[in-house]
Design an enzyme around this catalytic site. Structure first.
Site, mmCIF file in Angstrom:
data_model
loop_
_atom_site.group_PDB
_atom_site.id
_atom_site.type_symbol
_atom_site.label_atom_id
_atom_site.label_comp_id
_atom_site.label_asym_id
_atom_site.label_seq_id
_atom_site.Cartn_x
_atom_site.Cartn_y
_atom_site.Cartn_z
ATOM 1 N N THR A 146 -25.073 -14.553 24.763
ATOM 2 C CA THR A 146 -24.498 -14.322 23.435
ATOM 3 C C THR A 146 -24.035 -12.884 23.255
ATOM 4 O O THR A 146 -23.554 -12.525 22.186
ATOM 5 C CB THR A 146 -25.513 -14.673 22.337
ATOM 6 O OG1 THR A 146 -26.764 -14.099 22.672
ATOM 7 C CG2 THR A 146 -25.655 -16.178 22.196
ATOM 8 N N THR B 57 -26.599 -7.789 25.993
ATOM 9 C CA THR B 57 -26.392 -6.644 26.871
ATOM 10 C C THR B 57 -25.139 -5.886 26.457
ATOM 11 O O THR B 57 -25.131 -4.652 26.389
ATOM 12 C CB THR B 57 -26.236 -7.122 28.334
ATOM 13 O OG1 THR B 57 -27.295 -8.031 28.620
ATOM 14 C CG2 THR B 57 -26.301 -5.968 29.305
ATOM 15 N N LEU B 58 -24.112 -6.665 26.153
ATOM 16 C CA LEU B 58 -22.840 -6.070 25.759
ATOM 17 C C LEU B 58 -23.004 -5.236 24.488
ATOM 18 O O LEU B 58 -22.465 -4.124 24.383
ATOM 19 C CB LEU B 58 -21.825 -7.184 25.541
ATOM 20 C CG LEU B 58 -20.361 -6.790 25.447
ATOM 21 C CD1 LEU B 58 -19.915 -6.120 26.722
ATOM 22 C CD2 LEU B 58 -19.495 -8.010 25.160
ATOM 23 N N HIS C 248 -22.695 -48.547 32.252
ATOM 24 C CA HIS C 248 -23.731 -47.641 31.723
ATOM 25 C C HIS C 248 -23.102 -46.608 30.784
ATOM 26 O O HIS C 248 -23.515 -46.470 29.637
ATOM 27 C CB HIS C 248 -24.438 -46.959 32.896
ATOM 28 C CG HIS C 248 -25.504 -45.973 32.511
ATOM 29 N ND1 HIS C 248 -26.847 -46.219 32.706
ATOM 30 C CD2 HIS C 248 -25.426 -44.737 31.939
ATOM 31 C CE1 HIS C 248 -27.551 -45.179 32.278
ATOM 32 N NE2 HIS C 248 -26.704 -44.255 31.801
ATOM 33 N N GLU C 249 -22.063 -45.919 31.264
ATOM 34 C CA GLU C 249 -21.426 -44.884 30.441
ATOM 35 C C GLU C 249 -20.725 -45.526 29.237
ATOM 36 O O GLU C 249 -20.749 -44.970 28.136
ATOM 37 C CB GLU C 249 -20.431 -44.058 31.266
ATOM 38 C CG GLU C 249 -21.014 -43.350 32.487
ATOM 39 C CD GLU C 249 -22.210 -42.459 32.172
ATOM 40 O OE1 GLU C 249 -22.353 -42.019 31.018
ATOM 41 O OE2 GLU C 249 -23.016 -42.206 33.095
ATOM 42 N N HIS D 244 -23.263 -45.985 26.501
ATOM 43 C CA HIS D 244 -23.500 -44.749 25.728
ATOM 44 C C HIS D 244 -22.371 -44.547 24.721
ATOM 45 O O HIS D 244 -22.611 -44.305 23.541
ATOM 46 C CB HIS D 244 -23.507 -43.525 26.658
ATOM 47 C CG HIS D 244 -24.734 -43.372 27.498
ATOM 48 N ND1 HIS D 244 -26.007 -43.416 26.982
ATOM 49 C CD2 HIS D 244 -24.878 -43.116 28.837
ATOM 50 C CE1 HIS D 244 -26.884 -43.212 27.974
ATOM 51 N NE2 HIS D 244 -26.216 -43.034 29.116
HETATM 52 N N1 LIG Z 1 -19.997 -11.860 21.488
HETATM 53 C C1 LIG Z 1 -19.340 -11.627 22.615
HETATM 54 N N2 LIG Z 1 -18.161 -11.012 22.576
HETATM 55 C C2 LIG Z 1 -17.474 -10.775 23.692
HETATM 56 N N3 LIG Z 1 -17.904 -11.082 24.916
HETATM 57 C C3 LIG Z 1 -19.081 -11.688 25.029
HETATM 58 C C4 LIG Z 1 -19.854 -11.973 23.887
HETATM 59 N N4 LIG Z 1 -20.983 -12.575 24.295
HETATM 60 C C5 LIG Z 1 -20.910 -12.641 25.626
HETATM 61 N N5 LIG Z 1 -19.781 -12.125 26.080
HETATM 62 C C6 LIG Z 1 -19.347 -12.038 27.487
HETATM 63 O O1 LIG Z 1 -20.333 -12.651 28.280
HETATM 64 C C7 LIG Z 1 -20.895 -11.711 29.182
HETATM 65 C C8 LIG Z 1 -22.359 -11.930 29.285
HETATM 66 O O2 LIG Z 1 -22.991 -11.610 28.076
HETATM 67 P P1 LIG Z 1 -24.284 -10.726 27.998
HETATM 68 O O3 LIG Z 1 -24.782 -10.442 29.352
HETATM 69 O O4 LIG Z 1 -24.054 -9.606 27.111
HETATM 70 O O5 LIG Z 1 -25.216 -11.763 27.323
HETATM 71 P P2 LIG Z 1 -26.757 -11.640 27.069
HETATM 72 O O6 LIG Z 1 -26.985 -12.154 25.721
HETATM 73 O O7 LIG Z 1 -27.219 -10.308 27.409
HETATM 74 O O8 LIG Z 1 -27.261 -12.716 28.117
HETATM 75 P P3 LIG Z 1 -28.667 -12.762 28.827
HETATM 76 O O9 LIG Z 1 -29.646 -13.122 27.769
HETATM 77 O O10 LIG Z 1 -28.412 -13.857 29.823
HETATM 78 O O11 LIG Z 1 -28.836 -11.426 29.442
HETATM 79 C C9 LIG Z 1 -20.551 -10.373 28.631
HETATM 80 O O12 LIG Z 1 -20.416 -9.428 29.641
HETATM 81 C C10 LIG Z 1 -19.230 -10.610 27.942
HETATM 82 O O13 LIG Z 1 -18.208 -10.514 28.875
HETATM 83 ZN ZN LIG Z 2 -27.062 -42.426 30.894
#
Ligand SMILES: Nc1ncnc2c1ncn2[C@@H]1O[C@H](COP(=O)(O)OP(=O)(O)OP(=O)(O)O)[C@@H](O)[C@H]1O
Ligand SMILES: [Zn+2]
Length: 718
Positions: free
Chosen positions: A331, A334-335, A544-545, A548
């Site tokens: 989500t 890290t970014l 099956h599918e 569903h």
């Molecule tokens: N809100 C966002 N806006 C823009 N890019 C995003 C966003 N969320 C994720 N990304 C993209 O996905 C990549 C991975 O996200 P990131 O590593 O920040 O997630 P995280 O929440 O730290 O994940 P984890 O919990 O797996 O470490 C980022 O480098 C970015 O390129």
């Molecule tokens: Zn199934």
């Protein structure tokens, strides 16, 4: 030259015979060990020239001799008696001394000695004869067999020990003193070193010898005494050769330990020097993170604090030392952390909890120490600890993570160690805040929590716009694309996959079909076009599918169908993907039941079409999901009348009665669900058949195509 002729003969003559025997034995012992010492030294040519007569004498054995004699009351011997009788220069001299001792006895007592060979048994025979010829007091005899020798036998009884024959133990006990008599120093220690097995062995041998030699009743005790001494001496020789292999293994173990030590040193060095450098985040800012507006707002305060710490602290205000970013993977946590450092233009130090979880003792803790030391030298700055739960989780006390506790304690100590206004901000990331050790979330540590959720529809639009802006897209033909539940990382991945597909198809621009293709790949796994599925299995999968999809279509409150396919993808043979039309903030009971019904549709279809004996294993994951939903309804959501409006903890932690009640309720929910699915399929049997046939024909059907077929119409597929 005979050493013993210069010995105080007069004094010896007045001693009781057993003491003489002790002297004889002591001298002989000293002689033997000195001779072996002498021989060993002779084998070392480098030191040969330094060798003098004093050097040859083994001081340990001489001390033993003195101790033995003192014990026997011979401490009134002149000081120089030892040097007088033990001046070895060659091996032969010692032999002479030994022979002299024996001759001394022979002359004094007139006992003939047949042989003076080095066989220890012959000398013990002599001794035992000597002893048996004189009426000895019990006290003296016992001195030859120290008490500890017998005491150990009981202590060694394990399941595998050899049972002691009763007769042997009793015969040996004859020689046991009733009172505590001091044992002979050296002999005592040797006997203590015997294992119980050796003792049993010894007593067996004595019995054998007693029988074969036809020893008289009154001579028996002294014979045993002599025998024990002889036995021990012969064992000494055997042990010497054992010592070589023991030394060899000691050396081997030492080499291995040294290698492991060196290896860990190398690892430590590489761990402690790795990645303490700040990462370059200069060109990352809040604009690079989309769809997480609230989180950005909260973190803006942190940025301005880092830009100007004094402004905040001058008024006495306190900013958090630690910020915890909580949210599902991908989500953008890290970014966001990098964006904070980038916006504030301060160094960014990265560490991951999983890298602390190391196999080497103390390396995680050291890594934390290095990290904070480097950070403190570069204030203001941001320290980011990703995957905090892997090292700071509640359950890290498990043996799988032996050093996590150490690492987390170090982290806490470091966080407590700097002041609030020092300009260091620690940002931690985790998927579940509840999983963290409460020590981490206490005030003064990670006391600010920022939630980073999956983006909503607007957020997804923003993120898609961000990433589509970086590639060439055919903007004219764009249409809405349903991506409920996708994270920022999923969306970025989707755009990237679409770009790769378009490039592979030699297109000038990415269009909607590429994005749809990429979306399906992310949702259902990559297609396995090469998989050869036989006609029978394809048919089963299609029904099956189809089951569903049909249940999903006809059930009120069911999630919308995205796609149905019998093209093998990832691990499955077929797939029906569902995607909500819009973001869901909550789920109703009827939505949950509908999800369960959809799960049951697959197996119900197999049973109806192919009969109860032809059902397959393909429904396992469906049941898994249905059971999970049903259990949550009963134990978490208060949706069961029988179990009431309360939560129940994890499986098998409540009473067996409660557990049985929960299980019954789950079972009945699933059973009802299965019946509903089966009834729907029976009612719409005709539609089920046409859906399965369309799947066999076209392999993949979109939600529009499915609804057309289920309304009884024909579809047109390009
Ligand atoms: N809100 C966002 N806006 C823009 N890019 C995003 C966003 N969320 C994720 N990304 C993209 O996905 C990549 C991975 O996200 P990131 O590593 O920040 O997630 P995280 O929440 O730290 O994940 P984890 O919990 O797996 O470490 C980022 O480098 C970015 O390129
Ligand atoms: Zn199934």
């Amino acid at each position: 030259m005979s050493a013993l002729t210069t010995f105080q003969t007069q004094q010896l003559a007045n001693l009781p015979l057993v003491q003489l025997a002790a002297v004889c034995s002591s001298v002989k012992n000293a002689a033997t060990s000195c001779v072996s010492q002498f021989n060993r030294k002779r084998k070392q040519p480098r030191r040969k020239e330094k060798q003098s007569s004093e050097e040859v004498i083994c001081p340990e054995s001489l001390n033993n001799v003195t101790a033995n004699l003192t014990e026997l009351g011979l401490d009134n011997l002149p000081n120089n008696w030892l040097s007088e009788c033990t001046v070895p220069t060659t091996k032969n001299n010692w032999h002479v001394s030994y022979v002299s001792a024996e001759t001394f006895f022979q002359n004094k007592h007139g006992i003939s000695i047949e042989s003076l060979s080095h066989n220890p048994h012959s000398s013990t025979h002599i001794l035992s004869n000597l002893l048996s010829n004189v009426q000895l007091q019990q006290r003296y005899q016992t001195q030859w067999i120290p008490q500890s020798f017998f005491q150990q036998r009981r202590g060694f009884k394990t399941r595998r020990s050899i049972p002691t024959p009763p007769m042997k133990s009793s015969s040996l006990k004859l020689a046991m003193p009733s009172e505590q008599t001091p044992g002979l120093g050296s002999l005592d220690t040797i006997l203590q070193n015997l294992s119980s097995k050796e003792k049993v062995n010894l007593s067996e041998n004595i019995e054998k010898a007693l029988r074969s030699e036809k020893i008289q009743e009154n001579e028996r005790d002294s014979f045993k005494t002599g025998f024990v001494e002889g036995y021990l001496r012969s064992q000494k020789e055997i042990k010497k050769s054992d010592n070589y292999s023991r030394w060899l293994s000691v050396i081997l173990i030492a080499i291995i330990v040294y290698c492991i030590y060196k290896l860990s040193l190398v690892a430590r060095v590489s761990i402690s020097t790795a990645q303490v450098d700040a990462m370059n985040v200069k060109n990352i800012g809040f604009d690079d993170v989309q769809g997480v507006e609230e989180a950005k707002q909260e973190l803006k305060d942190v940025v301005s604090f880092l830009q100007d710490p004094e402004k905040y602290t001058s008024l006495g205000g306190k900013l958090p030392k630690g910020v915890l970013l909580v949210g599902p993977p991908g989500t953008g946590k890290t970014l966001l952390a990098r964006a904070v450092a980038g916006e504030a233009d301060v160094p960014f130090f990265y560490a991951s909890g999983s890298e602390f979880d190391n196999m080497f003792v103390g390396s995680g803790a050291r890594r934390v120490r290095d990290l904070f030391a480097e950070a403190k030298a570069n204030t203001p700055c941001v320290i980011f600890v990703d995957e905090l739960d892997s090292v700071g989780g509640k359950r890290v006390d498990s043996p799988l993570h032996p050093y996590s506790r150490q690492t987390i304690n170090q982290l806490l100590a470091e966080m407590d160690g700097f002041k609030q206004n020092e300009g260091v901000i620690v940002i931690g990331a985790t998927n579940f805040a509840e999983a963290l050790d409460s020590a981490l979330t206490r005030p003064g540590r990670f006391d600010m929590q920022v939630v980073v959720p999956k983006p909503d529809v607007r957020g997804r639009m923003e993120i898609l716009t961000l990433y589509l802006g970086k590639v060439k897209v055919d903007a004219g033909r764009s249409k809405l694309i349903r991506t409920v539940g996708f994270t920022g990382a999923d969306l970025e991945n989707m755009v990237n996959q679409a770009a790769l597909k378009a490039a592979g198809d030699k297109k000038q621009m990415i269009d909607m079909s590429d994005l749809e293709y990429a979306k399906d790949k992310i949702l259902m796994g990559p297609e396995r076009k090469s998989a050869q599925i036989d006609q029978k299995n394809r048919k089963i999968t299609a029904y099956h599918e189809g089951g569903h999809a049909l249940v999903a279509f006809f059930t009120k409150d069911a999630t919308s169908i995205n796609k149905a396919t019998i093209m093998p993808r990832g691990p499955t043979l077929g797939h029906v993907s569902l995607l909500p039309d819009k973001d869901q903030w909550n789920e109703t009971k009827s939505q949950l039941l509908a999800q369960m019904d959809i799960c049951m549709g697959g197996r119900a279809a197999e049973e109806l079409i192919f009969g109860p004996d032809a059902i397959t294993t393909g429904a396992a994951s469906d049941f898994n999901q249905a059971t999970r939903i049903a259990r949550m309804m009963v134990t978490q959501f208060g949706m069961s009348e029988k179990l009431g409006l309360m939560t129940y903890t994890e499986q098998n932690t409540q009473s067996p009665e409660t557990e049985a009640l929960i299980e019954n309720e789950v079972r009945s929910l699933i059973k009802d669900s299965y019946e509903r699915a089966k009834n729907l399929l029976k009612t719409h049997s005709r539609e089920h058949h046409s859906l399965a046939e369309a799947l066999l024909k076209y392999e993949t059907l979109s939600s529009d195509e499915i609804s057309t077929i289920l309304r009884g119409k024909l579809i047109k597929v390009a």
